[in-house]
Design a protein around this motif. Structure first.
Motif, PDB file in Angstrom:
ATOM      1  N   ALA A 115      12.516  -0.300  10.641  1.00 32.69           N
ATOM      2  CA  ALA A 115      11.939  -1.650  11.615  1.00 32.69           C
ATOM      3  C   ALA A 115      12.962  -1.101  12.629  1.00 32.69           C
ATOM      4  N   ASP A 116      13.521   0.029  12.305  1.00 33.56           N
ATOM      5  CA  ASP A 116      14.282   0.154  13.538  1.00 33.56           C
ATOM      6  C   ASP A 116      13.921   1.595  13.559  1.00 33.56           C
ATOM      7  N   LYS A 117      13.216   2.492  14.152  1.00 29.90           N
ATOM      8  CA  LYS A 117      12.866   3.992  14.007  1.00 29.90           C
ATOM      9  C   LYS A 117      13.683   4.142  15.601  1.00 29.90           C
ATOM     10  N   ASN A 118      14.059   4.257  16.210  1.00 29.50           N
ATOM     11  CA  ASN A 118      14.681   4.644  17.379  1.00 29.50           C
ATOM     12  C   ASN A 118      16.423   4.870  16.945  1.00 29.50           C
ATOM     13  N   ALA A 119      16.873   3.549  16.232  1.00 26.63           N
ATOM     14  CA  ALA A 119      17.659   3.733  15.471  1.00 26.63           C
ATOM     15  C   ALA A 119      18.455   4.686  14.877  1.00 26.63           C
TER      16      ALA A 119
ATOM     17  N   TRP B 245      15.361  -1.703   6.432  1.00 30.22           N
ATOM     18  CA  TRP B 245      15.769  -2.058   6.789  1.00 30.22           C
ATOM     19  C   TRP B 245      14.990  -1.331   7.800  1.00 30.22           C
TER      20      TRP B 245
ATOM     21  N   LEU C  70      21.135  -1.071  13.238  1.00 31.08           N
ATOM     22  CA  LEU C  70      20.055  -1.545  13.916  1.00 31.08           C
ATOM     23  C   LEU C  70      20.292  -2.550  14.748  1.00 31.08           C
ATOM     24  N   ASP C  71      19.125  -3.037  15.173  1.00 25.93           N
ATOM     25  CA  ASP C  71      18.527  -4.669  15.272  1.00 25.93           C
ATOM     26  C   ASP C  71      17.920  -5.178  15.232  1.00 25.93           C
TER      27      ASP C  71
ATOM     28  N   LEU D  41      14.925  -7.016  15.305  1.00 21.30           N
ATOM     29  CA  LEU D  41      13.839  -6.266  14.961  1.00 21.30           C
ATOM     30  C   LEU D  41      13.231  -5.681  13.413  1.00 21.30           C
ATOM     31  N   VAL D  42      14.331  -6.192  13.347  1.00 19.35           N
ATOM     32  CA  VAL D  42      14.900  -6.611  11.450  1.00 19.35           C
ATOM     33  C   VAL D  42      13.972  -7.770  11.172  1.00 19.35           C
TER      34      VAL D  42
END
Length: 203
Positions: free
Chosen positions: A117-121, A114, A178-179, A182-183
């Protein structure tokens, strides 16, 4: 409104880590429902313990509760296979009498998928020195083997102030960042979990 209860693989045997596990999943799921609708999280440690505790609770559950088993798939899930079919083939686990597909969900191939899916996080959590390009690049996160994810996380974080990724220290804190949208957009199985919970709490 009835409650949902999720028996999740994770948290080990230490109370501190189990608390982190519960907090991480609750924070993640609270972004999809109102605070009073967030499911209860039961941190079970190993996947076998999660299954056993789920089955024990299932035998005593009321008709007004949604009980969910949530574990890593530990490998690819064959196309068209539901969670119970995968768990029967992979773990030899029997579906409890009366249970449906809504009662079993998978993190494919592991929870850390997971994160991809949110590499910015991830970058925000680890800060300067985080190397996004060291993470597995495949767009379908459910096709990335667990070993590749673990290696990618360690490589991406080796130059950060926090040091290399440590599951006990980092995983559930990251989960809470995480968002969920996005996941869900990157993982069909995560989308199914969020849809199941959303449908249940709206009833």
């Amino acid at each position: 409104m009835s409650r949902a209860r999720v028996y999740v693989e994770g948290g080990g045997s230490r109370r501190e880590l189990q608390a982190k596990c519960r907090r991480g999943f609750r924070t993640f799921l609270s972004k999809t429902v109102s605070p009073v609708q967030v499911p209860d999280i039961v941190s079970c440690g190993g996947r076998g313990t999660a299954y056993n505790r789920f089955c024990s609770a299932w035998r005593q559950a009321s008709d007004h509760e949604l009980l969910i088993l949530l574990v890593d798939s530990e490998g690819p899930v064959s196309e068209g296979f539901g969670a119970w079919t995968h768990l029967s083939n992979h773990d030899n686990w029997a579906k409890p009498a009366g249970a449906t597909d809504d009662n079993a969900h998978l993190m494919v191939q592991c929870m850390e998928a997971w994160f991809l899916a949110d590499k910015n996080a991830l970058a925000g959590y680890f800060g300067p020195g985080f190397a996004t390009n060291a993470l597995p690049p495949r767009p379908n996160i459910e096709q990335v083997p667990k070993t590749d994810i673990e290696a990618g996380l360690k490589d991406a974080t080796r130059a950060t102030g926090k040091g290399r990724y440590n599951k006990g220290r980092d995983s559930y804190a990251i989960l809470g960042e995480l968002d969920p949208e996005l996941v869900a957009s990157a993982s069909a199985h995560a989308q199914r979990l969020l849809r199941t919970l959303g449908t249940h709490v709206s009833e």
